[in-house]
Design an enzyme around this catalytic site. Sequence first.
Site, mmCIF file in Angstrom:
data_model
loop_
_atom_site.group_PDB
_atom_site.id
_atom_site.type_symbol
_atom_site.label_atom_id
_atom_site.label_comp_id
_atom_site.label_asym_id
_atom_site.label_seq_id
_atom_site.Cartn_x
_atom_site.Cartn_y
_atom_site.Cartn_z
ATOM 1 C CB CYS A 31 -0.849 0.138 1.193
ATOM 2 S SG CYS A 31 -1.877 -1.540 1.581
ATOM 3 C CB ALA A 32 3.582 2.133 -2.461
ATOM 4 N N PRO A 84 1.596 7.642 -0.142
ATOM 5 C CG PRO A 84 2.138 9.578 0.871
ATOM 6 C CD PRO A 84 1.618 8.407 1.140
ATOM 7 N N GLY A 85 4.229 7.733 -0.583
ATOM 8 C CA GLY A 85 5.508 6.853 -1.357
ATOM 9 C C GLY A 85 6.789 7.196 -0.281
ATOM 10 N N GLY A 86 6.586 7.749 0.787
ATOM 11 C CA GLY A 86 7.493 7.954 1.548
ATOM 12 C C GLY A 86 8.270 6.589 1.874
ATOM 13 C CG ASP A 99 -7.924 -4.289 -4.191
ATOM 14 O OD1 ASP A 99 -7.089 -4.157 -3.311
ATOM 15 O OD2 ASP A 99 -8.834 -4.229 -4.434
ATOM 16 C CB CYS A 130 -0.090 6.194 10.993
ATOM 17 S SG CYS A 130 0.581 7.863 12.130
#
Length: 479
Positions: A294-295, A297-299, A345, A415
Site C-alpha cells: 500500500c505504497a 504517497p511513497g515515503g 489492489d 499509524c
Amino acid sequence: MPDPQHGDHQHERSRQGRRNGPRRGRSGGPRRPPRPADPARTAAFRALMAVESEGAYANLALSEALSHAQLSPRDAAFATVLVDGTARGQGSWDAILEAASGRRPQDLQPAVRVVLRMACQQILATRVPLRAAVDSSVNLARRQIGERVTGLVNAVSRRIGRRDLPGWAGELATGDELTDLALLSCHPRWITAEFVQRLGIEEAARALEADNLAPVPTLVVRPGLAELSELLECGATGCLYSPYGATRPGNPADVPAVAQGRAGVQDEGSQLVSLALARTAQAAGTSGPWLDLCAGPGGKAALLAGMAASDRRLLVAAELHPHRAAMVREALAPIPGDHQVLTADGRRPPWRPGSFAAVMADVPCSGLGSLRRRPESRWRRAAGDITDLQTLQKELLAAAVDSAMPGGTVGYVTCSPVVSETLDVIAWALANLEVDLLDTPAALPEVTGAATGPQLRCLQLWPHRHGTDAMFCALLRRR
C-alpha cells in the site's frame, strides 16, 4: 403633493449626508474609525472557514490562505498557531462556547462559530492578552460577518476570558474521568479512552498533551542519493534514532537536497518501521524482491527502494488509487536501482503468490497516531469508523502474507495506537494465518520503551516517549 421620485432623492441625500458627516458615539463625540483588518487573523479565519464549510484539510487551507495574504514571517507564524490550535481544540472550544453563550454552537452561523473558536484559542491557549483577544475578535467579526454580530462576539468572548482552560474544565467537570480529560486535552472522549486503555490515565494525559504540540518538520535522506551530513550543514539536527533522518524548522523546500528530490519529508516513526523491516529481511538472507503493498504517497517506498538497491534487489510498489500511484512514481523517480510502481489492489494482486522476500503492509488506518500533524482529523473520525477499517486491514495483511515467500518477512504497520487496529489484528493473524511473530523491538535495539503485545514482540512508538508519530509495527515470518 411632492413628487415621489424627488422626495426619494431628497431622502437619499439626507441619508448620504448623515453617512458622510462625523460619526458620533453615545456621548455625542466623534466615534473612532474602525480598526484596520488584522492580516494574520484574517488569513486564519479564511483557512478555518474552508475547514468548517468545505471539509478542507487545515494545513492545505492554511497554505492557500498564506499564499494569498503574503504575510510577514511573524504574522504567518501567528496565523499558523491560530489555525492549528483552533482546529485541534474544536470540540473543547465548542463545549466552552455553549457554556459561555447559552447556545449550541451548531445553532450559530458557521462564520460566527469560527470567530468564537478563534477567540477561545487566543484566550485559553496563547499568550495574547485578554483585551486584545476580545477586541480583535470583535473587529474580525465586524469585517468578515457584519456589525450585527459584534455584540454577541464581544459578550461571549468576555465570558470565555473569565476562566482559564483548567478553570473551564473544572466548571464543566462531569465526574467522569475520561470526559474531563478529553475536555482538558482537546480530544474526543473515544480517542481519550483508547489512549487510556493503552497507557493508563496518567501517562495517557502526557500522550494527549504531546498530540497538541506541532512537530518540527522531519527530513529523510534517500539512500544512495544524499548523506545525512548535507541536512546537518543546512541547520538540521539529526534524529534521535533514525540514521537517515533530521529535524529542521522552516520550509523543507529551502534545503537543496529536498528541492532536488535527493531527500524528502518523513516522520521518524515512519522511517523506523521501514528500517525494521529492511534489517530483518536482510538478516533472514532470503533472496528475492521486496514489495510495498500500500505504497501511496511513497515515503516508505522511497526509503525501502534505497535500501533494496544497496542489496541489488527489485522493489515493487503497489497502490490502489491512480493519483497516489503517480505520487509514488514521483517519489521513486530519483532513486537508483531497480523498482517498479503498479496501480493495483493489494487484495487482488497481479503477481503470483509467494513472490517476495519481504512485504510492507502499511495498511489504511484511523491515522490517530499522526494527530500532531493533522489538527482537524481528531474531530472527523468516529469510533465506528475503525470497525470497517479492521476488515480491510485483515484482508490486506492476509494478502501480504500470501505474497511472501515461505520464510519471507511481512511488516504490518499502522499509524495508530488503537488496539483494534494493532494488537487485535495481530492476534487474528496468529490464529488464522501461517505466520510466526518475530521479535520486532530486537530489529530496533536503539529504540527503548516501545515493546508491546504478545511476549513484548510488537513495537509501538509514541510522541511523548519517542518524539515520533504513534506508529505500530509487527514483523511476521511466513511459515
